[in-house]
Scaffold this motif. Structure first.
Motif, PDB file in Angstrom:
ATOM      1  N   LYS A  30       0.898  -1.131   0.030  1.00 45.03           N
ATOM      2  CA  LYS A  30       0.099   0.018  -0.007  1.00 45.03           C
ATOM      3  C   LYS A  30       0.861   1.304  -0.076  1.00 45.03           C
ATOM      4  N   GLY A  31       2.196   0.926  -0.016  1.00 39.19           N
ATOM      5  CA  GLY A  31       3.198   2.160  -0.006  1.00 39.19           C
ATOM      6  C   GLY A  31       3.421   2.718   1.196  1.00 39.19           C
ATOM      7  N   VAL A  32       3.340   1.876   2.298  1.00 36.34           N
ATOM      8  CA  VAL A  32       3.527   2.120   3.758  1.00 36.34           C
ATOM      9  C   VAL A  32       4.829   1.572   3.927  1.00 36.34           C
ATOM     10  N   ARG A  33       5.864   2.137   4.570  1.00 35.25           N
ATOM     11  CA  ARG A  33       6.975   1.385   5.031  1.00 35.25           C
ATOM     12  C   ARG A  33       6.969   1.457   6.425  1.00 35.25           C
ATOM     13  N   PRO A  34       6.545   0.398   7.020  1.00 34.70           N
ATOM     14  CA  PRO A  34       6.604   0.390   8.401  1.00 34.70           C
ATOM     15  C   PRO A  34       7.983  -0.020   9.244  1.00 34.70           C
ATOM     16  N   GLU A  35       7.988   0.529  10.468  1.00 31.52           N
ATOM     17  CA  GLU A  35       9.251   0.250  11.352  1.00 31.52           C
ATOM     18  C   GLU A  35       8.779  -0.790  12.339  1.00 31.52           C
ATOM     19  N   THR A  36       9.521  -1.785  12.459  1.00 28.28           N
ATOM     20  CA  THR A  36       9.125  -2.998  13.337  1.00 28.28           C
ATOM     21  C   THR A  36       9.978  -2.741  14.547  1.00 28.28           C
ATOM     22  N   VAL A  37       9.098  -3.125  15.752  1.00 26.80           N
ATOM     23  CA  VAL A  37       9.872  -3.208  17.085  1.00 26.80           C
ATOM     24  C   VAL A  37       9.427  -4.301  18.110  1.00 26.80           C
ATOM     25  N   ARG A  38      10.210  -4.609  18.903  1.00 24.52           N
ATOM     26  CA  ARG A  38       9.631  -5.730  19.820  1.00 24.52           C
ATOM     27  C   ARG A  38       9.763  -5.303  21.049  1.00 24.52           C
ATOM     28  N   GLU A  39       8.968  -5.946  22.105  1.00 24.74           N
ATOM     29  CA  GLU A  39       9.168  -5.687  23.465  1.00 24.74           C
ATOM     30  C   GLU A  39       9.289  -7.078  24.600  1.00 24.74           C
ATOM     31  N   PRO A  40      10.098  -7.069  25.553  1.00 25.83           N
ATOM     32  CA  PRO A  40      11.104  -6.047  25.622  1.00 25.83           C
ATOM     33  C   PRO A  40      12.062  -5.965  24.829  1.00 25.83           C
ATOM     34  N   GLY A  41      12.573  -4.782  24.733  1.00 27.70           N
ATOM     35  CA  GLY A  41      13.550  -4.379  23.601  1.00 27.70           C
ATOM     36  C   GLY A  41      13.666  -3.374  22.943  1.00 27.70           C
ATOM     37  N   GLY A  42      14.357  -3.051  21.850  1.00 27.49           N
ATOM     38  CA  GLY A  42      14.178  -2.216  20.702  1.00 27.49           C
ATOM     39  C   GLY A  42      15.061  -1.103  20.666  1.00 27.49           C
ATOM     40  N   THR A  43      15.887  -0.755  21.849  1.00 21.17           N
ATOM     41  CA  THR A  43      16.794  -0.229  22.058  1.00 21.17           C
ATOM     42  C   THR A  43      18.061  -0.723  22.715  1.00 21.17           C
ATOM     43  N   PRO A  44      19.230  -0.139  22.633  1.00 16.88           N
ATOM     44  CA  PRO A  44      20.410  -0.893  23.375  1.00 16.88           C
ATOM     45  C   PRO A  44      20.093  -1.109  24.815  1.00 16.88           C
ATOM     46  N   ALA A  85       9.120   8.212  15.839  1.00 19.99           N
ATOM     47  CA  ALA A  85       8.703   7.616  14.370  1.00 19.99           C
ATOM     48  C   ALA A  85       7.144   8.047  14.100  1.00 19.99           C
ATOM     49  N   LEU A  86       6.095   8.187  15.017  1.00 22.74           N
ATOM     50  CA  LEU A  86       4.792   8.566  14.963  1.00 22.74           C
ATOM     51  C   LEU A  86       4.822  10.128  14.618  1.00 22.74           C
ATOM     52  N   LEU A  87       5.530  10.789  15.253  1.00 16.25           N
ATOM     53  CA  LEU A  87       5.734  12.110  14.830  1.00 16.25           C
ATOM     54  C   LEU A  87       6.178  12.510  13.462  1.00 16.25           C
ATOM     55  N   LYS A  88       6.687  11.603  12.965  1.00 23.40           N
ATOM     56  CA  LYS A  88       7.111  11.671  11.351  1.00 23.40           C
ATOM     57  C   LYS A  88       6.231  10.856  10.442  1.00 23.40           C
ATOM     58  N   ASN A  89       5.143  10.791  11.062  1.00 23.91           N
ATOM     59  CA  ASN A  89       3.923   9.799  10.259  1.00 23.91           C
ATOM     60  C   ASN A  89       4.402   8.434   9.839  1.00 23.91           C
ATOM     61  N   ARG A  90       5.451   8.107  10.661  1.00 27.75           N
ATOM     62  CA  ARG A  90       5.568   6.430  10.251  1.00 27.75           C
ATOM     63  C   ARG A  90       4.828   5.644  10.911  1.00 27.75           C
ATOM     64  N   TRP A  91       4.555   4.466  10.270  1.00 27.40           N
ATOM     65  CA  TRP A  91       3.804   3.383  10.961  1.00 27.40           C
ATOM     66  C   TRP A  91       5.090   2.610  11.682  1.00 27.40           C
ATOM     67  N   VAL A  92       4.327   2.040  12.893  1.00 27.78           N
ATOM     68  CA  VAL A  92       5.250   1.254  13.773  1.00 27.78           C
ATOM     69  C   VAL A  92       4.589   0.039  14.133  1.00 27.78           C
ATOM     70  N   ILE A  93       5.124  -1.220  13.836  1.00 27.26           N
ATOM     71  CA  ILE A  93       4.518  -2.466  14.208  1.00 27.26           C
ATOM     72  C   ILE A  93       5.396  -3.093  15.395  1.00 27.26           C
ATOM     73  N   GLY A  94       4.374  -3.318  16.449  1.00 25.25           N
ATOM     74  CA  GLY A  94       5.038  -3.793  17.476  1.00 25.25           C
ATOM     75  C   GLY A  94       4.921  -5.165  17.703  1.00 25.25           C
ATOM     76  N   ASP A  95       5.977  -6.073  18.172  1.00 25.28           N
ATOM     77  CA  ASP A  95       5.862  -7.456  18.785  1.00 25.28           C
ATOM     78  C   ASP A  95       5.478  -7.142  20.207  1.00 25.28           C
ATOM     79  N   ARG A  96       4.438  -7.249  20.747  1.00 18.20           N
ATOM     80  CA  ARG A  96       4.018  -6.974  22.073  1.00 18.20           C
ATOM     81  C   ARG A  96       4.145  -5.763  22.561  1.00 18.20           C
ATOM     82  N   HIS A  97       3.448  -5.263  23.620  1.00 17.93           N
ATOM     83  CA  HIS A  97       3.446  -3.963  24.177  1.00 17.93           C
ATOM     84  C   HIS A  97       2.909  -4.210  25.739  1.00 17.93           C
ATOM     85  N   ASP A  98       2.026  -2.893  26.081  1.00 18.66           N
ATOM     86  CA  ASP A  98       1.599  -2.877  27.341  1.00 18.66           C
ATOM     87  C   ASP A  98       0.621  -4.129  27.671  1.00 18.66           C
ATOM     88  N   LEU A  99      -0.073  -4.424  26.908  1.00 19.29           N
ATOM     89  CA  LEU A  99      -1.054  -5.787  26.919  1.00 19.29           C
ATOM     90  C   LEU A  99      -0.388  -6.816  27.364  1.00 19.29           C
TER      91      LEU A  99
END
Length: 205
Positions: A30-44, A85-99
């Motif tokens: 669809k022309g969307v280039r999402p960023e993927t992240v995982r929890e816990p993790g995602g930064t050093p 990322a959201l502030l830049k209108n990027r889409w983010v796909i998360g492997d787990r979050h608060d739930l």
């Protein structure tokens, strides 16, 4: 198009990784280039906290300690990756979050809703995903799939009753939140992916 935060949730063996890959492919078409992240993790720092949570320690890990490590890692990811990322209108796909914490620590560890709400308010405030897709799988089937992948981590080695409580917590929370869509992950994988993509189309486009 404004950025969206989509989260894939579920027990071990629910098929989150393949579901995320399917979502990414669908969005790219669809022309969307999402960023993927995982929890816990995602930064050093968050990845270091992930190692602490997953490691098999010689001492008993307090359920409260586990909860706080999860949210410490989560805040690092939200503040340093997801929100920018959201502030830049990027889409983010998360492997787990608060739930996950609400289900695993709140339900599985039986820490309860009151403590979870307090920690969530302090760490995340009103921040939440635009859409959460909960892959609901039978506990026994999920654990069998997880064991087939190889060695289990500290949390994955919990007994069946723990995962039964976790699954029920997931479903209880989802029943009260219209932004959480439950997907039957016991069905064939192609059907699971089709249901996921249908939900994304219905709720986000």
């Amino acid at each position: 198009m404004s950025g969206k935060f989509i989260v894939i949730e579920g027990l071990e063996g629910a098929g989150k990784s393949s579901a995320i890959a399917s979502v990414v492919t669908h969005l790219q078409a669809k022309g969307v280039r999402p960023e993927t992240v995982r929890e816990p993790g995602g930064t050093p720092l968050a990845e270091s906290l992930r190692e602490l949570v997953k490691k098999k320690w010689d001492e008993k890990v307090s359920s409260t300690t586990e909860l706080l490590l999860m949210y410490a890692s989560r805040v690092q990811l939200v503040d340093n990756v997801i929100k920018p990322a959201l502030l830049k209108n990027r889409w983010v796909i998360g492997d787990r979050h608060d739930l996950s914490s609400r289900a695993y620590q709140g339900g599985g560890r039986q820490l309860g809703d009151e403590l979870l709400e307090k920690v969530r308010e302090i760490t995340l405030g009103s921040f939440k995903p635009d859409l959460t897709l909960l892959l609901d799988v039978d506990e026994k089937k999920g654990l069998e799939r997880a064991r087939e992948r190889g060695d289990l981590d500290r949390i994955e080695e919990e007994d069946l009753a723990f995962f039964q409580r976790t699954r029920q917590a997931y479903l209880n929370i989802a029943a009260k939140d219209p932004t959480i869509i439950v997907i039957d992950a016991n069905q064939p994988m192609l059907d699971v992916h089709q249901a996921i993509l249908q939900a994304i189309e219905e709720y986000l486009f």
